[in-house]
Design a protein around this motif. Structure first.
Motif, PDB file in Angstrom:
ATOM      1  N   ILE A   1      26.208  63.792  -2.899  1.00  0.00           N
ATOM      2  CA  ILE A   1      25.988  62.512  -3.556  1.00  0.00           C
ATOM      3  C   ILE A   1      26.163  61.421  -2.510  1.00  0.00           C
ATOM      4  N   ASP A   2      25.524  60.276  -2.752  1.00  0.00           N
ATOM      5  CA  ASP A   2      25.657  59.173  -1.804  1.00  0.00           C
ATOM      6  C   ASP A   2      27.100  58.700  -1.764  1.00  0.00           C
ATOM      7  N   ASP A   3      27.547  58.297  -0.571  1.00  0.00           N
ATOM      8  CA  ASP A   3      28.916  57.801  -0.457  1.00  0.00           C
ATOM      9  C   ASP A   3      29.007  56.321  -0.831  1.00  0.00           C
ATOM     10  N   VAL A   4      27.866  55.653  -0.980  1.00  0.00           N
ATOM     11  CA  VAL A   4      27.823  54.272  -1.458  1.00  0.00           C
ATOM     12  C   VAL A   4      26.829  54.240  -2.612  1.00  0.00           C
ATOM     13  N   PHE A   5      27.264  53.709  -3.740  1.00  0.00           N
ATOM     14  CA  PHE A   5      26.405  53.634  -4.911  1.00  0.00           C
ATOM     15  C   PHE A   5      25.650  52.317  -4.927  1.00  0.00           C
ATOM     16  N   GLU A   6      24.484  52.296  -5.563  1.00  0.00           N
ATOM     17  CA  GLU A   6      23.640  51.112  -5.589  1.00  0.00           C
ATOM     18  C   GLU A   6      24.340  49.910  -6.213  1.00  0.00           C
ATOM     19  N   ASP A   7      25.136  50.137  -7.250  1.00  0.00           N
ATOM     20  CA  ASP A   7      25.776  49.025  -7.964  1.00  0.00           C
ATOM     21  C   ASP A   7      27.177  48.701  -7.435  1.00  0.00           C
TER      22      ASP A   7
END
Length: 81
Positions: free
Chosen positions: A68-74
């Motif tokens: 999973i991405d370590d930085v989320f879009e929101d």
């Protein structure tokens, strides 16, 4: 089971049979516990042994990608200030 105490250099030690070593998975080290008049020998486990080799193999195979991405879009970094 009786085990003889034998001289080992300037010290003394015990010899464990191959059967005992295999049965209790004793390889290089044991943990010695002194408890209520007893000496307990416990196989020394190294929980992370072999990890470095496994991680190198994962990297070579390309299996060490983030799931999973370590930085989320929101995600709002301003609230950390």
């Amino acid at each position: 089971m009786d085990i003889s105490v034998i001289p080992i250099g300037n010290s003394k030690g015990i010899r464990l049979s191959k059967t005992l070593l295999e049965k209790y998975n004793i390889t290089d080290k044991v943990e010695l516990i002194l408890e209520k008049g007893y000496i307990i020998l416990k196989p020394k486990s190294e929980p992370r042994s072999g990890w470095e080799k496994s991680f190198k193999k994962m990297h070579q195979n390309g299996d060490d990608k983030l799931m999973i991405d370590d930085v989320f879009e929101d995600e709002n970094f301003e609230e950390w200030n």
